[in-house]
Design an enzyme around this catalytic site. Structure first.
Site, PDB file in Angstrom:
ATOM      1  N   LYS A 181       1.095  -1.208  -0.051  1.00 56.00           N
ATOM      2  CA  LYS A 181      -0.040   0.040  -0.074  1.00 56.00           C
ATOM      3  C   LYS A 181       0.858   1.251  -0.132  1.00 56.00           C
ATOM      4  O   LYS A 181       0.222   2.286  -0.337  1.00 56.00           O
ATOM      5  CB  LYS A 181      -0.778   0.106   1.035  1.00 56.00           C
ATOM      6  CG  LYS A 181      -1.720  -1.016   1.455  1.00 56.00           C
ATOM      7  CD  LYS A 181      -2.291  -0.901   2.894  1.00 56.00           C
ATOM      8  CE  LYS A 181      -3.156  -2.450   3.227  1.00 56.00           C
ATOM      9  NZ  LYS A 181      -3.565  -2.328   4.517  1.00 56.00           N
ATOM     10  N   GLY A 182       2.090   1.204   0.339  1.00 53.82           N
ATOM     11  CA  GLY A 182       2.916   2.196   0.601  1.00 53.82           C
ATOM     12  C   GLY A 182       3.055   3.392  -0.451  1.00 53.82           C
ATOM     13  O   GLY A 182       3.316   4.536  -0.266  1.00 53.82           O
ATOM     14  N   GLU A 211       8.122   2.494  -5.965  1.00 52.78           N
ATOM     15  CA  GLU A 211       8.100   2.071  -4.638  1.00 52.78           C
ATOM     16  C   GLU A 211       8.106   3.231  -3.863  1.00 52.78           C
ATOM     17  O   GLU A 211       8.332   4.308  -4.113  1.00 52.78           O
ATOM     18  CB  GLU A 211       9.129   1.221  -4.567  1.00 52.78           C
ATOM     19  CG  GLU A 211       8.958  -0.184  -4.093  1.00 52.78           C
ATOM     20  CD  GLU A 211       8.341  -0.738  -2.838  1.00 52.78           C
ATOM     21  OE1 GLU A 211       7.299   0.051  -2.414  1.00 52.78           O
ATOM     22  OE2 GLU A 211       8.688  -1.653  -2.378  1.00 52.78           O
ATOM     23  N   ASP A 212       7.565   3.085  -2.323  1.00 49.35           N
ATOM     24  CA  ASP A 212       7.663   4.130  -1.534  1.00 49.35           C
ATOM     25  C   ASP A 212       9.249   4.525  -1.136  1.00 49.35           C
ATOM     26  O   ASP A 212       9.712   5.479  -0.847  1.00 49.35           O
ATOM     27  CB  ASP A 212       6.869   3.824  -0.335  1.00 49.35           C
ATOM     28  CG  ASP A 212       6.988   2.481   0.242  1.00 49.35           C
ATOM     29  OD1 ASP A 212       7.678   1.372  -0.100  1.00 49.35           O
ATOM     30  OD2 ASP A 212       6.036   2.179   1.116  1.00 49.35           O
ATOM     31  N   ASP A 245      14.849   0.176   1.829  1.00 50.41           N
ATOM     32  CA  ASP A 245      15.833  -0.088   2.926  1.00 50.41           C
ATOM     33  C   ASP A 245      16.851  -1.226   2.669  1.00 50.41           C
ATOM     34  O   ASP A 245      18.065  -0.960   2.115  1.00 50.41           O
ATOM     35  CB  ASP A 245      15.159  -0.370   4.162  1.00 50.41           C
ATOM     36  CG  ASP A 245      15.787  -0.311   5.323  1.00 50.41           C
ATOM     37  OD1 ASP A 245      16.954   0.059   5.369  1.00 50.41           O
ATOM     38  OD2 ASP A 245      15.242  -0.839   6.431  1.00 50.41           O
ATOM     39  N   LYS A 252      16.835   4.468   1.769  1.00 56.14           N
ATOM     40  CA  LYS A 252      17.593   4.286   2.720  1.00 56.14           C
ATOM     41  C   LYS A 252      18.850   3.448   2.512  1.00 56.14           C
ATOM     42  O   LYS A 252      18.624   2.215   2.461  1.00 56.14           O
ATOM     43  CB  LYS A 252      16.724   3.588   3.871  1.00 56.14           C
ATOM     44  CG  LYS A 252      15.721   4.740   4.505  1.00 56.14           C
ATOM     45  CD  LYS A 252      15.429   4.319   5.994  1.00 56.14           C
ATOM     46  CE  LYS A 252      14.690   3.089   6.036  1.00 56.14           C
ATOM     47  NZ  LYS A 252      14.056   2.814   7.421  1.00 56.14           N
ATOM     48  N   PHE A 283      13.457   4.878  11.215  1.00 58.23           N
ATOM     49  CA  PHE A 283      12.091   4.239  10.497  1.00 58.23           C
ATOM     50  C   PHE A 283      11.075   5.656  10.528  1.00 58.23           C
ATOM     51  O   PHE A 283      10.946   6.391  11.303  1.00 58.23           O
ATOM     52  CB  PHE A 283      11.401   3.438  11.754  1.00 58.23           C
ATOM     53  CG  PHE A 283      10.256   2.581  11.130  1.00 58.23           C
ATOM     54  CD1 PHE A 283      10.506   1.506  10.267  1.00 58.23           C
ATOM     55  CD2 PHE A 283       8.972   3.093  11.307  1.00 58.23           C
ATOM     56  CE1 PHE A 283       9.463   0.885   9.677  1.00 58.23           C
ATOM     57  CE2 PHE A 283       7.860   2.305  10.615  1.00 58.23           C
ATOM     58  CZ  PHE A 283       8.309   1.224   9.967  1.00 58.23           C
ATOM     59  N   ARG A 289      -0.175   6.373   7.764  1.00 59.63           N
ATOM     60  CA  ARG A 289      -0.050   6.304   6.122  1.00 59.63           C
ATOM     61  C   ARG A 289      -0.474   7.707   5.673  1.00 59.63           C
ATOM     62  O   ARG A 289      -0.173   8.087   4.951  1.00 59.63           O
ATOM     63  CB  ARG A 289      -0.934   5.328   5.710  1.00 59.63           C
ATOM     64  CG  ARG A 289      -0.258   3.931   5.586  1.00 59.63           C
ATOM     65  CD  ARG A 289      -0.923   2.925   4.649  1.00 59.63           C
ATOM     66  NE  ARG A 289      -1.021   1.864   4.833  1.00 59.63           N
ATOM     67  CZ  ARG A 289       0.168   0.795   4.731  1.00 59.63           C
ATOM     68  NH1 ARG A 289       1.015   1.619   3.974  1.00 59.63           N
ATOM     69  NH2 ARG A 289       0.350  -0.094   4.919  1.00 59.63           N
TER      70      ARG A 289
HETATM   71  P1  IMP Z   1      13.366  -3.359   2.279  1.00 58.26           P
HETATM   72  O1  IMP Z   1      12.967  -4.954   1.930  1.00 58.26           O
HETATM   73  O2  IMP Z   1      13.916  -3.427   3.674  1.00 58.26           O
HETATM   74  O3  IMP Z   1      14.119  -2.712   1.290  1.00 58.26           O
HETATM   75  O4  IMP Z   1      11.937  -2.671   2.622  1.00 58.26           O
HETATM   76  C1  IMP Z   1      10.866  -2.285   1.867  1.00 58.26           C
HETATM   77  C2  IMP Z   1       9.617  -2.188   2.274  1.00 58.26           C
HETATM   78  O5  IMP Z   1       9.915  -1.971   3.817  1.00 58.26           O
HETATM   79  C3  IMP Z   1       8.846  -0.945   1.952  1.00 58.26           C
HETATM   80  O6  IMP Z   1       8.238  -1.203   0.773  1.00 58.26           O
HETATM   81  C4  IMP Z   1       8.206  -0.534   3.299  1.00 58.26           C
HETATM   82  O7  IMP Z   1       6.853  -1.010   2.979  1.00 58.26           O
HETATM   83  C5  IMP Z   1       9.036  -1.075   4.173  1.00 58.26           C
HETATM   84  N1  IMP Z   1       9.937  -0.226   5.101  1.00 58.26           N
HETATM   85  C6  IMP Z   1      11.205  -0.060   4.838  1.00 58.26           C
HETATM   86  N2  IMP Z   1      11.628   0.852   5.507  1.00 58.26           N
HETATM   87  C7  IMP Z   1      10.505   1.767   6.162  1.00 58.26           C
HETATM   88  C8  IMP Z   1      10.412   2.595   6.902  1.00 58.26           C
HETATM   89  O8  IMP Z   1      11.569   3.420   7.405  1.00 58.26           O
HETATM   90  N3  IMP Z   1       9.003   3.164   7.192  1.00 58.26           N
HETATM   91  C9  IMP Z   1       8.158   2.459   6.972  1.00 58.26           C
HETATM   92  N4  IMP Z   1       8.130   1.092   5.823  1.00 58.26           N
HETATM   93  C10 IMP Z   1       9.406   0.984   5.672  1.00 58.26           C
END
Ligand code: IMP
Length: 191
Positions: A47-48, A108-109, A112, A140, A161, A174
């Protein structure tokens, strides 16, 4: 600026609505320059990315000569209700249309550790799109576990976060129009 959300948690604005709008505008101009009149299929990740794709696709529509993308959606779950990635990515919803032969832009939002995007890029690439690129509002880059290519990045987020503008903590925050650091009762950033 500090905002008290509840006695348990605090949020601290990191990117204002104006800073986000400027970043989306920069991304739209870069995307428009690259795709010009080409067909473009945006695949936004729910949903992000709901607010990012909404603002980005409308910004594209107002740029002369820019692409008029079609929109499709996928939903994945990678965090459950925690603030740390489980490393496991589960596909909750697939695209409605085939992406074969299309110029696909993942929207994508936030990225990380990169595992979610790595999964999505691999899945979509296996479906033989004509091209595959990725636009992400927030990067990030501090804890990458997967090597992912980001073609368009809006803003580099702090190593914390963050919530708001589509990003949630346990489904809350959100709908905030800005992006904020979520600080837990212990005083630490929820990371
Ligand atoms: P990754 O797999 O660690 O790159 O994370 C990707 C997903 O994790 C994103 O699409 C978000 O839904 C969630 N996410 C990662 N970091 C954050 C944050 O700082 N706040 C909220 N959601 C996050």
């Amino acid at each position: 600026m500090q905002t008290r959300e509840s006695s348990a948690e605090r949020i601290e604005v990191v990117f204002t609505a104006e800073a986000i709008a400027a970043a989306i505008d920069r991304m739209a101009r870069a995307i428009a320059a690259d795709y010009a009149e080409a067909d473009l299929r945006i695949v936004a990740i729910l949903k992000g990315a709901m607010f990012v794709v909404s603002d980005l696709s409308r910004a594209l529509a107002t740029l002369p000569g820019g692409p008029r993308p079609t929109l499709d959606f996928m939903a994945v779950s990678s965090y459950g209700n925690d603030t740390r990635s489980s490393g496991e990515v589960r596909l909750l919803k697939d695209t409605s249309e085939s992406v074969e032969g299309c110029n696909v832009l993942i929207v994508e939002d936030i990225v990380d550790n990169g595992l979610t995007l790595h999964y999505l890029q691999g899945l979509l690439r296996s479906r033989a799109p004509k091209s595959l690129k990725t636009a992400v509002l927030l990067d990030k880059p501090y804890r990458r576990l997967a090597d992912v290519r980001l073609d368009y990045v809006g803003l580099v987020a702090p190593d914390a976060f963050v919530v708001g503008y589509g990003l949630d903590y346990q489904e809350r925050y959100r709908t905030l129009p800005f992006v904020a650091n979520l600080i837990l009762p212990s005083g630490e950033s929820a990371r």
